[in-house]
Scaffold this active site. Structure first.
Site, PDB file in Angstrom:
ATOM      1  N   SER A   2       0.797  -1.219   0.000  1.00 24.96           N
ATOM      2  CA  SER A   2       0.000   0.000   0.000  1.00 24.96           C
ATOM      3  C   SER A   2       0.836   1.280   0.000  1.00 24.96           C
ATOM      4  CB  SER A   2      -0.938  -0.070   1.204  1.00 24.96           C
ATOM      5  OG  SER A   2      -1.826   1.006   1.213  1.00 24.96           O
ATOM      6  N   ASP A  43      -1.633   1.277  -3.583  1.00 25.83           N
ATOM      7  CA  ASP A  43      -2.385   0.161  -4.175  1.00 25.83           C
ATOM      8  C   ASP A  43      -3.806   0.587  -4.565  1.00 25.83           C
ATOM      9  OD1 ASP A  43      -3.247   0.335  -1.533  1.00 25.83           O
ATOM     10  OD2 ASP A  43      -3.444  -1.833  -1.271  1.00 25.83           O
ATOM     11  N   GLU A  72     -12.898   6.069   6.271  1.00 27.27           N
ATOM     12  CA  GLU A  72     -11.948   6.539   7.265  1.00 27.27           C
ATOM     13  C   GLU A  72     -11.498   7.922   6.810  1.00 27.27           C
ATOM     14  OE1 GLU A  72      -9.645   2.979   9.358  1.00 27.27           O
ATOM     15  OE2 GLU A  72      -8.911   3.328   7.345  1.00 27.27           O
TER      16      GLU A  72
HETATM   17  C1  16G Z   1      -4.215   0.020   7.851  1.00 26.75           C
HETATM   18  C2  16G Z   1      -5.681  -0.053   7.516  1.00 26.75           C
HETATM   19  C3  16G Z   1      -6.302   1.320   7.558  1.00 26.75           C
HETATM   20  C4  16G Z   1      -6.041   1.991   8.883  1.00 26.75           C
HETATM   21  C5  16G Z   1      -4.567   1.983   9.201  1.00 26.75           C
HETATM   22  C6  16G Z   1      -4.348   2.439  10.616  1.00 26.75           C
HETATM   23  C7  16G Z   1      -6.848  -1.471   5.927  1.00 26.75           C
HETATM   24  C8  16G Z   1      -6.923  -1.918   4.506  1.00 26.75           C
HETATM   25  N1  16G Z   1      -5.883  -0.606   6.189  1.00 26.75           N
HETATM   26  O1  16G Z   1      -3.512   0.705   6.870  1.00 26.75           O
HETATM   27  O2  16G Z   1      -7.668   1.161   7.357  1.00 26.75           O
HETATM   28  O3  16G Z   1      -6.502   3.312   8.865  1.00 26.75           O
HETATM   29  O4  16G Z   1      -4.070   0.663   9.101  1.00 26.75           O
HETATM   30  O5  16G Z   1      -3.008   2.392  10.951  1.00 26.75           O
HETATM   31  O6  16G Z   1      -7.601  -1.894   6.779  1.00 26.75           O
HETATM   32  P1  16G Z   1      -2.537   2.533  12.452  1.00 26.75           P
HETATM   33  O7  16G Z   1      -3.150   1.412  13.241  1.00 26.75           O
HETATM   34  O8  16G Z   1      -1.050   2.464  12.358  1.00 26.75           O
HETATM   35  O9  16G Z   1      -3.002   3.862  12.934  1.00 26.75           O
HETATM   36 MG    MG Z   2      -3.793   1.098   0.424  1.00 30.53          MG
END
Ligand code: 16G
Ligand code: MG
Length: 545
Positions: A65, A279, A371
């Site tokens: 990603s 991605d 989000e």
């Molecule tokens: C991941 C998640 C995203 C979330 C992020 C939070 C998916 C496809 N991706 O990238 O939705 O906002 O994690 O990151 O679910 P953090 O826990 O480091 O704040």
């Molecule tokens: Mg992504």
């Protein structure tokens, strides 16, 4: 059991370095690409078992990603195109971490627990992003599938949402669409063109959009799709991967976090621009005004635009369907306030991570989930889709109702309901703005974001922080929530929360307040509280001003 001979042999080609431990996190495994070969092979094995258990096609996407180019990762896709179920996330972690000599035992353990019928056929769809390591790593996934006798189809370079879409098309026997990249372009672009026909007097200028492709797969796919859009959208593509580095100083994450335009993009005042992530499952919009000030329209603004549009159409069509917006604690307080009090739609808050929002959105006739960082889509229940379909086909309907029903029908078709999809979201947003004759400035002015600040704090063990109420309140360590409550009371329109990151070894702090200075001060004070009460490491957090 001879079926495991091939696994033993092949796993020798994809050995696990002893002692490495990884966790299937919020969005799969993600780390430096050099460490992932054995994980990819094993995810090929696991996807094959999952396919046998569900008697359906499973997807495996090789991507990291928005992470830097050197990283890579893998996500598993369940039969309807959704993220793999939580029980199988646990298996994924177990299988990935089994030492080389314990691999067969770990595999057999899953087979036993899930009573997998090993003579059942298996089919796995594999896709990859544009990273240099992706070809080698997706081959390791394919090796895993074949080692267990599964069939695979390699889609090669596709966006994550495209792979989710293929899996859903395949398992619905084509009802969701044709399981090819061409089928995806056709379905989305036809719906987009039909929607665009409802925009009166749209000038060429209004049809123009600048897209930052993050030097990734999204750029390639936008290019491929362009000819299908029949000039209803004029795209200027920047960061198309021909020169720059993936996600480097560009892409949705960079723009959202830095609150500035990506490098490599020319921005004229008032012009609509958007950025994808690496991605293409995230999108944010932005523009710069006549004074050169940058304005970001994030996932909250997108959710507001889409839900307003849908609500108006439901009213015009006379359809009584329950619409809700699903957000996380990161949603700007102004957006929640506007949605609840002005638009009067139901708002739900879930934990961070697409799967949580997706799940919550499934509970409504129409669930719009986003989000703040730009991950999101819209889900329509089967019953809602049927009602809309019936209305659109009803030949006795009069003008306004008929128009609304057809718009709703085409809106459904332009949306990728399997997962957030930057390309699909972009087409929907562009169509809505055109139909409503709205400029990006007018869209931005629907509500004004509260100033906010996000910080990170390093602590010796993130697990000491435990949260509740969709991550909005900390239950441990003792005293932390009380400290946050006291700090929040010092500022007007203030809110703050902390949560352990699911992707980095840090605690994240969010604060918003009436002014930027207050948001910055509050974020700093809360960071200090975390540092002191949750075992901070390194130097104390410093004030921002
Ligand atoms: C991941 C998640 C995203 C979330 C992020 C939070 C998916 C496809 N991706 O990238 O939705 O906002 O994690 O990151 O679910 P953090 O826990 O480091 O704040
Ligand atoms: Mg992504």
């Amino acid at each position: 059991m001879s079926e495991f001979q091939e696994v033993s042999k092949q796993s020798g080609v994809h050995p696990k370095p002893a002692g490495l431990v990884f966790q299937y996190g919020t969005a799969g495994f993600r780390t430096n690409a050099k460490l992932l070969d054995h994980i990819m092979f094993r995810m090929g094995l696991l996807a094959t078992l999952r396919s046998k258990t569900t008697k359906a096609t499973i997807g495996v996407m090789v991507t990291a990603s928005h992470n830097p180019e050197e990283d890579n990762g893998v996500k598993l896709v369940d039969p309807m195109g959704e993220m793999v179920s939580p029980t199988w996330e646990v298996y994924a972690t177990q299988l990935a971490n089994a030492e080389q000599e314990d691999l067969l035992a770990a595999l057999k353990d899953i087979i036993e627990k899930e009573a997998v019928n090993m003579s059942q056929e298996a089919k796995v769809f594999v896709g990859k992003d544009t990273r240099g390591s992706s070809a080698r790593l997706s081959q390791a996934v394919l090796d895993g599938v074949s080692a267990l006798g599964g069939h695979s189809k390699d889609y090669g370079l596709v966006t994550t949402p495209q792979l989710h879409y293929m899996v859903c098309c395949q398992n619905t026997q084509g009802k969701y669409g044709e399981a090819t990249v061409e089928g995806y372009y056709k379905k989305l672009s036809q719906a987009f063109i039909k929607l665009s026909k409802n925009a009166s007097n749209c000038t060429d200028d209004q049809k123009h959009l600048s897209v930052d492709g993050a030097n990734g797969i999204g750029a390639l796919k936008v290019r491929e799709m362009e000819s299908h859009l029949k000039k209803e959208l004029h795209i200027s593509l920047f960061n198309d991967g021909s020169e720059g580095k993936l996600n480097h100083q560009c892409g949705a994450d960079f723009v959202k976090v830095q609150q500035k335009p990506p490098t490599g993009m020319e921005i004229n005042p008032g012009e609509r621009c958007c950025s994808f992530d690496g991605d293409a499952d995230r999108i944010v919009y932005y523009y710069s005004d006549s004074e050169g000030t940058f304005h970001l329209l994030d996932g909250d603004k997108v959710a507001t635009l889409i839900s307003t549009f849908l609500k108006e159409l439901l009213t015009s069509a006379g359809l009584d369907l329950k619409i809700a917006v699903v957000q996380t604690a990161y949603a700007n307080g102004s957006s929640t306030n506007y949605l609840e009090n002005t638009m009067k739609v139901i708002v739900r808050c879930t934990k961070t991570g697409v799967k949580h929002l997706h799940h919550a959105a499934q509970e409504f006739d129409i669930g719009v989930y986003f989000e703040a960082n730009g991950h999101g889509t819209v889900l329509f229940s089967k019953a809602a889709e049927e009602k809309i379909q019936q209305l659109a086909e009803n030949s006795s309907l009069i003008d306004e109702k008929k128009r609304a029903a057809l718009l709703l029908q085409n809106t459904i078709n332009v949306i990728n309901q399997t997962v957030g999809d930057a390309i699909s979201d972009m087409l929907l947003i562009e169509a809505i703005l055109a139909i409503k004759g709205m400029t990006i400035h007018q869209w931005d002015a629907i509500y004004t974001d509260l100033p906010n600040r996000q910080l990170k704090v390093k602590v010796s063990d993130c697990r000491v922080i435990d949260t509740t109420d969709a991550e909005r309140r900390a239950v441990s360590p003792a005293g932390l929530q009380e400290a946050i409550d006291t700090l929040v009371k010092k500022y007007r329109k203030a809110r703050s929360f902390v949560r352990p990151s699911g992707t980095e070894d840090v605690v994240r702090v969010y604060a918003e307040a009436e002014t930027q200075d207050s948001a910055d001060d509050l974020a700093h004070e809360v960071s200090l509280a975390v540092y002191r009460l949750a075992g901070g490491v390194g130097g104390e957090p410093k004030p921002l001003h």
